[in-house]
Design an enzyme around this catalytic site. Structure first.
Site, PDB file in Angstrom:
ATOM      1  N   ASP A   1       0.882  -1.175   0.000  1.00 22.01           N
ATOM      2  CA  ASP A   1       0.000   0.000   0.000  1.00 22.01           C
ATOM      3  C   ASP A   1       0.919   1.224   0.000  1.00 22.01           C
ATOM      4  OD1 ASP A   1      -1.625   2.195   0.720  1.00 22.01           O
ATOM      5  OD2 ASP A   1      -3.034   0.858   1.753  1.00 22.01           O
TER       6      ASP A   1
ATOM      7  N   TRP B   1      -7.871   9.844 -20.732  1.00 22.23           N
ATOM      8  CA  TRP B   1      -8.968   9.027 -21.274  1.00 22.23           C
ATOM      9  C   TRP B   1      -8.500   7.591 -21.593  1.00 22.23           C
ATOM     10  CZ3 TRP B   1     -12.630  12.179 -24.981  1.00 22.23           C
ATOM     11  CH2 TRP B   1     -12.918  13.422 -24.416  1.00 22.23           C
TER      12      TRP B   1
ATOM     13  N   TYR C   1      -9.363  15.116  -7.697  1.00 19.65           N
ATOM     14  CA  TYR C   1      -8.439  14.172  -8.349  1.00 19.65           C
ATOM     15  C   TYR C   1      -7.310  14.947  -9.039  1.00 19.65           C
ATOM     16  CZ  TYR C   1      -6.768  10.902 -11.937  1.00 19.65           C
ATOM     17  OH  TYR C   1      -5.979  10.137 -12.768  1.00 19.65           O
TER      18      TYR C   1
HETATM   19  N1  LIG Z   1      -7.765   5.794 -16.319  1.00 19.70           N
HETATM   20  C1  LIG Z   1      -7.593   6.994 -16.878  1.00 19.70           C
HETATM   21  O1  LIG Z   1      -8.420   7.458 -17.690  1.00 19.70           O
HETATM   22  C2  LIG Z   1      -6.373   7.809 -16.545  1.00 19.70           C
HETATM   23  C3  LIG Z   1      -6.234   9.071 -17.130  1.00 19.70           C
HETATM   24  C4  LIG Z   1      -5.094   9.836 -16.822  1.00 19.70           C
HETATM   25  C5  LIG Z   1      -4.157   9.350 -15.931  1.00 19.70           C
HETATM   26  N2  LIG Z   1      -4.336   8.119 -15.357  1.00 19.70           N
HETATM   27  C6  LIG Z   1      -3.320   7.638 -14.412  1.00 19.70           C
HETATM   28  O2  LIG Z   1      -2.747   6.456 -14.926  1.00 19.70           O
HETATM   29  C7  LIG Z   1      -2.393   5.588 -13.848  1.00 19.70           C
HETATM   30  C8  LIG Z   1      -2.994   4.211 -14.086  1.00 19.70           C
HETATM   31  O3  LIG Z   1      -4.404   4.335 -14.133  1.00 19.70           O
HETATM   32  P1  LIG Z   1      -5.352   3.074 -14.307  1.00 19.70           P
HETATM   33  O4  LIG Z   1      -6.518   3.511 -15.121  1.00 19.70           O
HETATM   34  O5  LIG Z   1      -4.554   1.882 -14.703  1.00 19.70           O
HETATM   35  O6  LIG Z   1      -5.864   2.899 -12.796  1.00 19.70           O
HETATM   36  P2  LIG Z   1      -6.737   1.697 -12.141  1.00 19.70           P
HETATM   37  O7  LIG Z   1      -7.169   0.744 -13.177  1.00 19.70           O
HETATM   38  O8  LIG Z   1      -7.757   2.351 -11.285  1.00 19.70           O
HETATM   39  O9  LIG Z   1      -5.678   0.951 -11.215  1.00 19.70           O
HETATM   40  C9  LIG Z   1      -5.204   1.564 -10.070  1.00 19.70           C
HETATM   41  C10 LIG Z   1      -4.063   0.756  -9.521  1.00 19.70           C
HETATM   42  O10 LIG Z   1      -3.609   1.432  -8.342  1.00 19.70           O
HETATM   43  C11 LIG Z   1      -3.547   0.478  -7.296  1.00 19.70           C
HETATM   44  N3  LIG Z   1      -3.772   1.157  -6.022  1.00 19.70           N
HETATM   45  C12 LIG Z   1      -4.847   1.891  -5.633  1.00 19.70           C
HETATM   46  N4  LIG Z   1      -4.668   2.345  -4.390  1.00 19.70           N
HETATM   47  C13 LIG Z   1      -3.456   1.900  -3.975  1.00 19.70           C
HETATM   48  C14 LIG Z   1      -2.705   2.021  -2.791  1.00 19.70           C
HETATM   49  N5  LIG Z   1      -3.166   2.712  -1.736  1.00 19.70           N
HETATM   50  N6  LIG Z   1      -1.501   1.422  -2.717  1.00 19.70           N
HETATM   51  C15 LIG Z   1      -1.016   0.719  -3.767  1.00 19.70           C
HETATM   52  N7  LIG Z   1      -1.672   0.556  -4.919  1.00 19.70           N
HETATM   53  C16 LIG Z   1      -2.883   1.144  -5.019  1.00 19.70           C
HETATM   54  C17 LIG Z   1      -4.608  -0.556  -7.600  1.00 19.70           C
HETATM   55  O11 LIG Z   1      -4.281  -1.743  -6.913  1.00 19.70           O
HETATM   56  P3  LIG Z   1      -5.407  -2.873  -6.526  1.00 19.70           P
HETATM   57  O12 LIG Z   1      -6.258  -3.051  -7.741  1.00 19.70           O
HETATM   58  O13 LIG Z   1      -4.548  -4.058  -6.230  1.00 19.70           O
HETATM   59  O14 LIG Z   1      -6.162  -2.342  -5.371  1.00 19.70           O
HETATM   60  C18 LIG Z   1      -4.447  -0.672  -9.105  1.00 19.70           C
HETATM   61  O15 LIG Z   1      -3.380  -1.524  -9.402  1.00 19.70           O
HETATM   62  C19 LIG Z   1      -2.880   6.276 -12.577  1.00 19.70           C
HETATM   63  O16 LIG Z   1      -1.812   6.999 -12.008  1.00 19.70           O
HETATM   64  C20 LIG Z   1      -3.922   7.256 -13.071  1.00 19.70           C
HETATM   65  O17 LIG Z   1      -4.054   8.370 -12.211  1.00 19.70           O
HETATM   66  C21 LIG Z   1      -5.419   7.342 -15.653  1.00 19.70           C
END
Ligand SMILES: NC(=O)c1ccc[n+]([C@@H]2O[C@H](COP(=O)([O-])OP(=O)(O)OC[C@H]3O[C@@H](n4cnc5c(N)ncnc54)[C@H](OP(=O)(O)O)[C@@H]3O)[C@@H](O)[C@H]2O)c1
Length: 278
Positions: A34, A148, A123
Protein backbone atom coordinates in the site's frame (compact mmCIF):
# COMPACT_ATOMS: atom_id res chain seq x y z
CA UNK A 1 17.23 -3.50 -16.51
CA UNK A 2 15.28 -4.20 -13.28
CA UNK A 3 11.79 -2.68 -13.14
CA UNK A 4 9.24 -2.45 -10.34
CA UNK A 5 5.65 -1.72 -11.40
CA UNK A 6 3.35 -0.36 -8.68
CA UNK A 7 -0.33 -0.45 -9.65
CA UNK A 8 0.28 -3.59 -11.68
CA UNK A 9 -3.28 -4.86 -11.07
CA UNK A 10 -4.86 -1.78 -12.69
CA UNK A 11 -5.88 -1.08 -16.27
CA UNK A 12 -2.50 0.30 -17.33
CA UNK A 13 -0.54 -1.94 -14.96
CA UNK A 14 -1.90 -5.10 -16.59
CA UNK A 15 -0.87 -3.86 -20.05
CA UNK A 16 2.58 -2.94 -18.74
CA UNK A 17 3.05 -6.43 -17.36
CA UNK A 18 1.91 -8.02 -20.65
CA UNK A 19 3.98 -5.74 -22.89
CA UNK A 20 7.21 -5.56 -20.87
CA UNK A 21 9.49 -8.28 -22.12
CA UNK A 22 13.29 -8.41 -22.18
CA UNK A 23 13.77 -6.86 -18.75
CA UNK A 24 13.43 -8.17 -15.19
CA UNK A 25 9.95 -7.02 -14.10
CA UNK A 26 8.42 -7.16 -10.62
CA UNK A 27 4.69 -6.35 -10.54
CA UNK A 28 2.74 -5.30 -7.43
CA UNK A 29 -0.83 -4.32 -6.59
CA UNK A 30 -2.17 -2.71 -3.41
CA UNK A 31 -2.23 -6.09 -1.63
CA UNK A 32 1.53 -6.40 -2.07
CA UNK A 33 2.31 -2.84 -1.03
CA UNK A 34 0.00 0.00 0.00
CA UNK A 35 1.79 3.14 -1.16
CA UNK A 36 0.36 5.05 1.83
CA UNK A 37 2.59 2.96 4.11
CA UNK A 38 5.96 4.69 3.84
CA UNK A 39 7.87 2.03 5.83
CA UNK A 40 6.55 -0.79 3.63
CA UNK A 41 7.24 1.22 0.48
CA UNK A 42 10.82 1.87 1.65
CA UNK A 43 11.33 -1.81 2.46
CA UNK A 44 9.87 -2.97 -0.88
CA UNK A 45 11.91 -0.64 -3.07
CA UNK A 46 15.01 -1.13 -0.90
CA UNK A 47 14.80 -4.90 -1.33
CA UNK A 48 13.88 -4.86 -5.04
CA UNK A 49 16.69 -2.40 -5.93
CA UNK A 50 15.11 -1.62 -9.33
CA UNK A 51 16.64 0.61 -11.98
CA UNK A 52 13.15 2.00 -12.62
CA UNK A 53 10.02 2.31 -10.49
CA UNK A 54 6.87 2.74 -12.60
CA UNK A 55 4.21 4.36 -10.42
CA UNK A 56 0.84 3.55 -11.98
CA UNK A 57 -0.91 3.11 -8.60
CA UNK A 58 -3.56 5.70 -7.83
CA UNK A 59 -7.08 6.27 -6.57
CA UNK A 60 -8.59 6.92 -10.01
CA UNK A 61 -12.31 7.32 -9.29
CA UNK A 62 -12.56 10.98 -10.33
CA UNK A 63 -16.06 11.46 -8.88
CA UNK A 64 -15.24 9.36 -5.81
CA UNK A 65 -12.30 11.68 -5.09
CA UNK A 66 -14.75 14.59 -4.57
CA UNK A 67 -16.43 12.80 -1.65
CA UNK A 68 -13.28 10.96 -0.45
CA UNK A 69 -10.89 13.88 -0.47
CA UNK A 70 -8.61 12.54 2.23
CA UNK A 71 -8.23 9.22 0.49
CA UNK A 72 -7.48 10.99 -2.81
CA UNK A 73 -4.64 13.03 -1.33
CA UNK A 74 -3.28 10.22 0.84
CA UNK A 75 -2.94 7.84 -2.13
CA UNK A 76 -2.33 10.14 -5.09
CA UNK A 77 -0.10 12.75 -3.47
CA UNK A 78 1.29 11.34 -0.19
CA UNK A 79 1.61 7.80 -1.58
CA UNK A 80 3.52 9.14 -4.57
CA UNK A 81 5.79 11.09 -2.22
CA UNK A 82 6.51 7.89 -0.26
CA UNK A 83 7.48 6.14 -3.48
CA UNK A 84 9.68 9.03 -4.65
CA UNK A 85 11.51 9.17 -1.32
CA UNK A 86 12.12 5.43 -1.36
CA UNK A 87 13.27 5.58 -4.99
CA UNK A 88 15.73 8.36 -4.14
CA UNK A 89 17.04 6.36 -1.19
CA UNK A 90 17.52 3.26 -3.39
CA UNK A 91 19.03 5.22 -6.29
CA UNK A 92 16.17 4.16 -8.60
CA UNK A 93 14.68 6.25 -11.40
CA UNK A 94 10.97 7.00 -11.21
CA UNK A 95 8.25 7.39 -13.82
CA UNK A 96 4.99 8.72 -12.37
CA UNK A 97 1.68 8.53 -14.21
CA UNK A 98 -0.24 11.78 -14.12
CA UNK A 99 -3.28 13.20 -15.80
CA UNK A 100 -4.72 15.79 -18.19
CA UNK A 101 -6.99 16.79 -15.27
CA UNK A 102 -4.12 18.88 -13.83
CA UNK A 103 -5.27 21.51 -16.38
CA UNK A 104 -8.34 23.74 -16.21
CA UNK A 105 -9.40 23.08 -19.80
CA UNK A 106 -9.59 26.73 -20.82
CA UNK A 107 -7.09 26.44 -23.68
CA UNK A 108 -8.23 25.81 -27.24
CA UNK A 109 -4.92 24.40 -28.53
CA UNK A 110 -3.05 21.34 -27.21
CA UNK A 111 -1.53 21.64 -23.73
CA UNK A 112 2.26 21.75 -23.64
CA UNK A 113 4.24 20.31 -20.71
CA UNK A 114 5.07 23.74 -19.30
CA UNK A 115 1.50 25.09 -19.40
CA UNK A 116 0.29 26.17 -15.98
CA UNK A 117 -1.42 23.58 -13.83
CA UNK A 118 -4.82 24.71 -12.61
CA UNK A 119 -6.88 21.68 -11.64
CA UNK A 120 -10.56 22.08 -10.78
CA UNK A 121 -11.28 18.62 -9.36
CA UNK A 122 -9.95 16.95 -6.20
CA UNK A 123 -8.44 14.17 -8.35
CA UNK A 124 -6.69 16.77 -10.54
CA UNK A 125 -5.42 18.64 -7.49
CA UNK A 126 -4.08 15.47 -5.89
CA UNK A 127 -2.16 14.66 -9.10
CA UNK A 128 -0.92 18.24 -9.58
CA UNK A 129 0.35 18.44 -5.99
CA UNK A 130 2.07 15.08 -6.41
CA UNK A 131 3.83 16.35 -9.55
CA UNK A 132 5.18 19.41 -7.72
CA UNK A 133 6.37 17.41 -4.70
CA UNK A 134 7.97 14.70 -6.84
CA UNK A 135 9.94 17.26 -8.83
CA UNK A 136 11.29 18.54 -5.50
CA UNK A 137 12.30 15.08 -4.25
CA UNK A 138 13.63 13.65 -7.52
CA UNK A 139 14.31 16.51 -9.97
CA UNK A 140 15.12 13.97 -12.70
CA UNK A 141 11.96 11.93 -12.33
CA UNK A 142 9.74 11.44 -15.36
CA UNK A 143 6.11 12.55 -15.15
CA UNK A 144 4.04 10.93 -17.89
CA UNK A 145 0.69 12.69 -18.24
CA UNK A 146 -1.96 10.74 -20.07
CA UNK A 147 -5.72 10.94 -20.64
CA UNK A 148 -8.97 9.03 -21.27
CA UNK A 149 -7.33 5.63 -20.79
CA UNK A 150 -9.08 2.51 -22.08
CA UNK A 151 -8.06 -1.12 -22.33
CA UNK A 152 -8.79 -4.73 -21.46
CA UNK A 153 -9.00 -5.85 -17.84
CA UNK A 154 -10.97 -3.18 -16.04
CA UNK A 155 -13.63 -0.52 -16.22
CA UNK A 156 -13.19 2.03 -18.98
CA UNK A 157 -15.32 4.23 -21.25
CA UNK A 158 -15.67 1.90 -24.29
CA UNK A 159 -16.51 -1.00 -22.00
CA UNK A 160 -19.26 1.03 -20.27
CA UNK A 161 -20.66 2.26 -23.59
CA UNK A 162 -20.80 -1.27 -24.99
CA UNK A 163 -22.50 -2.64 -21.88
CA UNK A 164 -25.10 0.16 -21.96
CA UNK A 165 -25.57 -0.02 -25.74
CA UNK A 166 -26.37 -3.72 -25.52
CA UNK A 167 -29.51 -2.91 -23.49
CA UNK A 168 -30.62 0.54 -24.59
CA UNK A 169 -31.95 1.96 -27.87
CA UNK A 170 -30.25 5.34 -27.25
CA UNK A 171 -27.41 6.80 -25.18
CA UNK A 172 -26.77 10.43 -24.20
CA UNK A 173 -23.08 11.34 -24.19
CA UNK A 174 -21.42 14.71 -23.51
CA UNK A 175 -20.21 16.60 -26.55
CA UNK A 176 -18.53 19.60 -24.89
CA UNK A 177 -15.42 17.92 -23.42
CA UNK A 178 -12.56 17.26 -25.83
CA UNK A 179 -9.55 15.06 -25.13
CA UNK A 180 -7.33 12.23 -26.39
CA UNK A 181 -8.45 8.63 -25.86
CA UNK A 182 -5.44 6.46 -25.01
CA UNK A 183 -5.13 2.69 -25.34
CA UNK A 184 -3.29 0.95 -22.51
CA UNK A 185 -1.26 -1.15 -24.97
CA UNK A 186 0.12 1.92 -26.77
CA UNK A 187 0.62 3.78 -23.49
CA UNK A 188 2.49 0.82 -21.99
CA UNK A 189 4.75 0.54 -25.06
CA UNK A 190 5.55 4.27 -24.87
CA UNK A 191 6.34 4.04 -21.15
CA UNK A 192 8.69 1.12 -21.75
CA UNK A 193 10.50 3.13 -24.43
CA UNK A 194 10.69 6.19 -22.19
CA UNK A 195 12.36 4.10 -19.47
CA UNK A 196 14.80 2.55 -21.96
CA UNK A 197 15.66 6.03 -23.23
CA UNK A 198 16.26 7.33 -19.69
CA UNK A 199 13.47 9.93 -19.89
CA UNK A 200 13.14 12.73 -17.37
CA UNK A 201 10.85 15.72 -16.90
CA UNK A 202 7.23 15.99 -17.97
CA UNK A 203 6.12 14.07 -21.06
CA UNK A 204 2.61 13.97 -22.57
CA UNK A 205 1.67 10.45 -23.70
CA UNK A 206 -1.64 9.92 -25.48
CA UNK A 207 -2.85 8.37 -28.70
CA UNK A 208 -2.81 10.83 -31.62
CA UNK A 209 -5.87 12.88 -32.54
CA UNK A 210 -8.69 14.12 -30.35
CA UNK A 211 -12.45 13.95 -30.01
CA UNK A 212 -15.34 14.58 -27.65
CA UNK A 213 -16.81 11.81 -25.49
CA UNK A 214 -19.82 11.82 -27.86
CA UNK A 215 -17.59 11.27 -30.91
CA UNK A 216 -15.67 8.58 -29.03
CA UNK A 217 -18.96 6.81 -28.15
CA UNK A 218 -20.19 7.06 -31.76
CA UNK A 219 -17.00 5.41 -33.00
CA UNK A 220 -17.33 2.65 -30.39
CA UNK A 221 -20.95 1.89 -31.31
CA UNK A 222 -20.26 2.09 -35.06
CA UNK A 223 -17.21 -0.15 -34.66
CA UNK A 224 -19.33 -2.94 -33.19
CA UNK A 225 -22.30 -2.60 -35.55
CA UNK A 226 -24.83 -1.98 -32.74
CA UNK A 227 -28.02 -0.12 -33.69
CA UNK A 228 -27.97 2.09 -30.56
CA UNK A 229 -28.40 5.78 -31.27
CA UNK A 230 -25.77 8.04 -29.64
CA UNK A 231 -27.11 11.51 -28.82
CA UNK A 232 -24.94 14.56 -28.01
CA UNK A 233 -25.68 16.39 -24.76
CA UNK A 234 -23.95 19.10 -22.72
CA UNK A 235 -22.01 18.62 -19.46
CA UNK A 236 -24.74 20.65 -17.75
CA UNK A 237 -27.34 18.09 -18.82
CA UNK A 238 -25.17 15.27 -17.41
CA UNK A 239 -24.00 16.83 -14.15
CA UNK A 240 -21.30 14.79 -12.36
CA UNK A 241 -19.76 15.37 -8.90
CA UNK A 242 -16.29 16.28 -10.33
CA UNK A 243 -15.87 19.06 -12.88
CA UNK A 244 -14.00 17.94 -16.01
CA UNK A 245 -11.88 20.18 -18.25
CA UNK A 246 -13.74 21.23 -21.42
CA UNK A 247 -10.53 20.84 -23.41
CA UNK A 248 -7.64 18.66 -22.29
CA UNK A 249 -5.87 17.69 -25.51
CA UNK A 250 -2.20 17.04 -24.71
CA UNK A 251 0.47 18.04 -27.22
CA UNK A 252 2.75 15.30 -28.57
CA UNK A 253 5.81 17.60 -28.81
CA UNK A 254 7.42 16.28 -25.61
CA UNK A 255 7.02 12.66 -26.72
CA UNK A 256 8.36 13.38 -30.23
CA UNK A 257 11.62 14.56 -28.61
CA UNK A 258 12.17 10.94 -27.58
CA UNK A 259 11.44 9.76 -31.13
CA UNK A 260 8.20 8.13 -30.00
CA UNK A 261 5.13 8.36 -32.22
CA UNK A 262 1.72 7.20 -31.03
CA UNK A 263 -0.91 5.62 -33.31
CA UNK A 264 -4.22 7.48 -33.84
CA UNK A 265 -7.01 6.86 -31.33
CA UNK A 266 -9.37 5.36 -33.96
CA UNK A 267 -6.74 2.80 -34.91
CA UNK A 268 -6.20 2.09 -31.19
CA UNK A 269 -9.94 1.68 -30.62
CA UNK A 270 -10.14 -0.80 -33.51
CA UNK A 271 -7.41 -2.92 -31.94
CA UNK A 272 -9.12 -2.71 -28.52
CA UNK A 273 -12.43 -3.89 -30.00
CA UNK A 274 -10.62 -6.81 -31.67
CA UNK A 275 -8.83 -7.68 -28.42
CA UNK A 276 -12.15 -7.53 -26.55
CA UNK A 277 -13.73 -10.02 -28.98
CA UNK A 278 -10.96 -12.59 -28.68
N1 LIG B 1 -7.77 5.79 -16.32
C1 LIG B 1 -7.59 6.99 -16.88
O1 LIG B 1 -8.42 7.46 -17.69
C2 LIG B 1 -6.37 7.81 -16.55
C3 LIG B 1 -6.23 9.07 -17.13
C4 LIG B 1 -5.09 9.84 -16.82
C5 LIG B 1 -4.16 9.35 -15.93
N2 LIG B 1 -4.34 8.12 -15.36
C6 LIG B 1 -3.32 7.64 -14.41
O2 LIG B 1 -2.75 6.46 -14.93
C7 LIG B 1 -2.39 5.59 -13.85
C8 LIG B 1 -2.99 4.21 -14.09
O3 LIG B 1 -4.40 4.33 -14.13
P1 LIG B 1 -5.35 3.07 -14.31
O4 LIG B 1 -6.52 3.51 -15.12
O5 LIG B 1 -4.55 1.88 -14.70
O6 LIG B 1 -5.86 2.90 -12.80
P2 LIG B 1 -6.74 1.70 -12.14
O7 LIG B 1 -7.17 0.74 -13.18
O8 LIG B 1 -7.76 2.35 -11.29
O9 LIG B 1 -5.68 0.95 -11.21
C9 LIG B 1 -5.20 1.56 -10.07
C10 LIG B 1 -4.06 0.76 -9.52
O10 LIG B 1 -3.61 1.43 -8.34
C11 LIG B 1 -3.55 0.48 -7.30
N3 LIG B 1 -3.77 1.16 -6.02
C12 LIG B 1 -4.85 1.89 -5.63
N4 LIG B 1 -4.67 2.34 -4.39
C13 LIG B 1 -3.46 1.90 -3.98
C14 LIG B 1 -2.71 2.02 -2.79
N5 LIG B 1 -3.17 2.71 -1.74
N6 LIG B 1 -1.50 1.42 -2.72
C15 LIG B 1 -1.02 0.72 -3.77
N7 LIG B 1 -1.67 0.56 -4.92
C16 LIG B 1 -2.88 1.14 -5.02
C17 LIG B 1 -4.61 -0.56 -7.60
O11 LIG B 1 -4.28 -1.74 -6.91
P3 LIG B 1 -5.41 -2.87 -6.53
O12 LIG B 1 -6.26 -3.05 -7.74
O13 LIG B 1 -4.55 -4.06 -6.23
O14 LIG B 1 -6.16 -2.34 -5.37
C18 LIG B 1 -4.45 -0.67 -9.10
O15 LIG B 1 -3.38 -1.52 -9.40
C19 LIG B 1 -2.88 6.28 -12.58
O16 LIG B 1 -1.81 7.00 -12.01
C20 LIG B 1 -3.92 7.26 -13.07
O17 LIG B 1 -4.05 8.37 -12.21
C21 LIG B 1 -5.42 7.34 -15.65
Amino acid sequence: MKVLILGATGLLGKALVREWTGDEVQAMGSRDVDIRDSARVGETIGEARPDWVVLAAAYTDVDGCESHRELAFSVNRDGAVNVAEAARQAGAKLIFLSSDYVFDGKKTSPYEVDDKRNPHSVYGRSKAEAEVQLQGILPNCCIARTSWVFGIGGRCFPDTILRLAANRPALDVVNDQRGCPTYTVDLARAIIQLCRKGASGIVHVTNAGDCTWFQFAQEIVNGTGLATQVRPVSSQQMARPAPRPAYSVLSATSLCRYGIEMPGWKDALGRYLQERKS
